[in-house]
Design an enzyme around this catalytic site. Structure first.
Site, short mmCIF file in Angstrom:
data_model
loop_
_atom_site.label_atom_id
_atom_site.label_comp_id
_atom_site.label_asym_id
_atom_site.label_seq_id
_atom_site.Cartn_x
_atom_site.Cartn_y
_atom_site.Cartn_z
N ASP A 1 -10.84 3.00 4.71
CA ASP A 1 -10.95 1.51 4.62
C ASP A 1 -12.71 1.36 4.45
OD1 ASP A 1 -9.19 -0.51 4.50
OD2 ASP A 1 -8.59 -0.19 6.64
N LYS B 1 0.69 -1.34 -0.12
CA LYS B 1 -0.15 0.00 0.01
C LYS B 1 0.90 1.29 0.15
CE LYS B 1 -3.65 -2.37 2.57
NZ LYS B 1 -4.37 -2.78 3.72
N GLN C 1 -4.23 -1.45 9.87
CA GLN C 1 -4.12 -2.80 9.42
C GLN C 1 -4.88 -3.88 10.17
OE1 GLN C 1 -3.29 -3.37 6.29
NE2 GLN C 1 -3.77 -5.61 6.48
N1 GUN Z 1 -6.59 -6.71 6.44
C1 GUN Z 1 -6.84 -7.39 5.35
N2 GUN Z 1 -7.44 -6.60 4.33
C2 GUN Z 1 -7.32 -5.48 4.89
C3 GUN Z 1 -8.01 -4.10 4.55
O1 GUN Z 1 -8.48 -4.01 3.41
N3 GUN Z 1 -7.88 -3.12 5.30
C4 GUN Z 1 -7.17 -3.15 6.53
N4 GUN Z 1 -6.95 -2.15 7.36
N5 GUN Z 1 -6.69 -4.36 7.15
C5 GUN Z 1 -7.12 -5.29 6.17
#
Ligand code: GUN
Length: 290
Positions: A118, A51, A95
């Site tokens: 998110d 990311k 995350q």
């Molecule tokens: N863990 C797995 N997928 C995601 C996501 O799209 N966002 C976040 N914050 N954590 C994740």
């Protein structure tokens, strides 16, 4: 049969995010995402790194906040409170999953809905359900975008989703039933008897159960569009890292029946990142326009 090239489709979305970032920069705004990672789970580290790399490539800034897995819930919440107040930060991403002693709900609730790129905050989820303006969760939104870009007939199609997680299955069921998408949706989960009966009805089959190879060849209708959201690490001594990624779909068998199928990796994953970039740029545009 077409193997869906998520990377290429994502690239053009990332180009769009990059152009909008350039405009914002000329206006004195640098879109910035704060990324919080608690602990060092290898999969999470890899997602976060991906990311942040994508943000940098689009000309955006990121705050890389890595904390020990033993951080207290209170400390994490106060970290988020400070980022909510920080005008230079447009988006906040914590995350998941979090260490066991931290209540995920408390953390999700702590992120300001204005910075919830998110789309996990209850306000964002509520807005999505009601069809109001708000941030949409990246993976489900990326899947809808993927289907649109491929010009797959979604209106009137029967979409069968396997998995009801808050991250993918449940929100995707909401997005696919929106008027402008107009699919008929079945959601299957661990309590569904005879899963194969349902999956065989699917014009569009979305596997988001987190179980490697769950969807076998005989569970898929001839000509179905198959979207594999699974990212499962399976051990493989022949692989350099000792594991390889496998989706929820038995790719070899199902690709012989599907009209379109996403690979793992290189299908849904890149779309998730691209949609995240769009959410961050939009968060920054909103502050500019406020
Ligand atoms: N863990 C797995 N997928 C995601 C996501 O799209 N966002 C976040 N914050 N954590 C994740």
């Amino acid at each position: 049969m077409t193997i869906i090239d998520g990377k290429t489709i994502a690239r053009s979305i990332r180009e769009d995010a990059k152009k909008r970032t350039e405009t914002l920069r000329t206006q004195g705004v640098v879109p910035c995402l704060a990324v919080i990672l608690a602990g060092d789970d290898p999969a999470s580290v890899s997602y976060v790194t991906g990311k942040e790399k994508a943000l940098a490539e689009a000309g955006m800034a990121s705050r890389d906040i890595r904390v020990n897995a033993d951080i207290s819930e209170a400390e994490l919440l106060s970290l988020i409170a400070a980022l909510n107040e920080d005008a230079a930060v447009h988006g906040i991403l914590v995350q998941l999953p979090l260490p066991k002693h931290i209540r995920e709900d408390r953390v999700i609730d702590a992120v300001s809905p204005q910075k919830d790129v998110d789309g996990f905050h209850p306000a964002s989820v509520g807005n999505m359900v009601l069809g109001r303006d708000g941030f949409l969760p990246c993976t489900p939104n990326g899947i809808v975008r993927l289907l649109r870009t491929l010009a797959v007939p979604v209106c009137g199609a029967h979409a069968v989703i396997v998995g009801r997680s808050n991250l993918v299955g449940r929100p995707l069921s909401i997005l696919l039933t929106r008027k402008d998408v107009n699919a008929t949706v079945t959601v299957c989960h661990t309590g569904t008897p005879d899963l194969a009966y349902h999956t065989r009805q699917a014009d569009i089959l979305i596997a988001a159960a987190g179980k490697a190879g769950l969807i076998a060849g005989d569970m898929v209708k001839e000509g179905a569009v198959v979207i594999d959201v699974g990212v499962n690490r399976v051990s493989d001594i022949a692989a350099k890292k000792g594991y390889r990624l496998r989706g929820d779909v038995d790719f070899e068998a199902v690709s012989r029946k599907a009209s379109f199928i996403t690979p793992v990796p290189g299908g849904v994953g890149p779309m998730t990142i691209a949609m995240l970039l769009l959410n961050v740029v939009r968060a920054a545009e909103k502050t500019r326009d406020a």
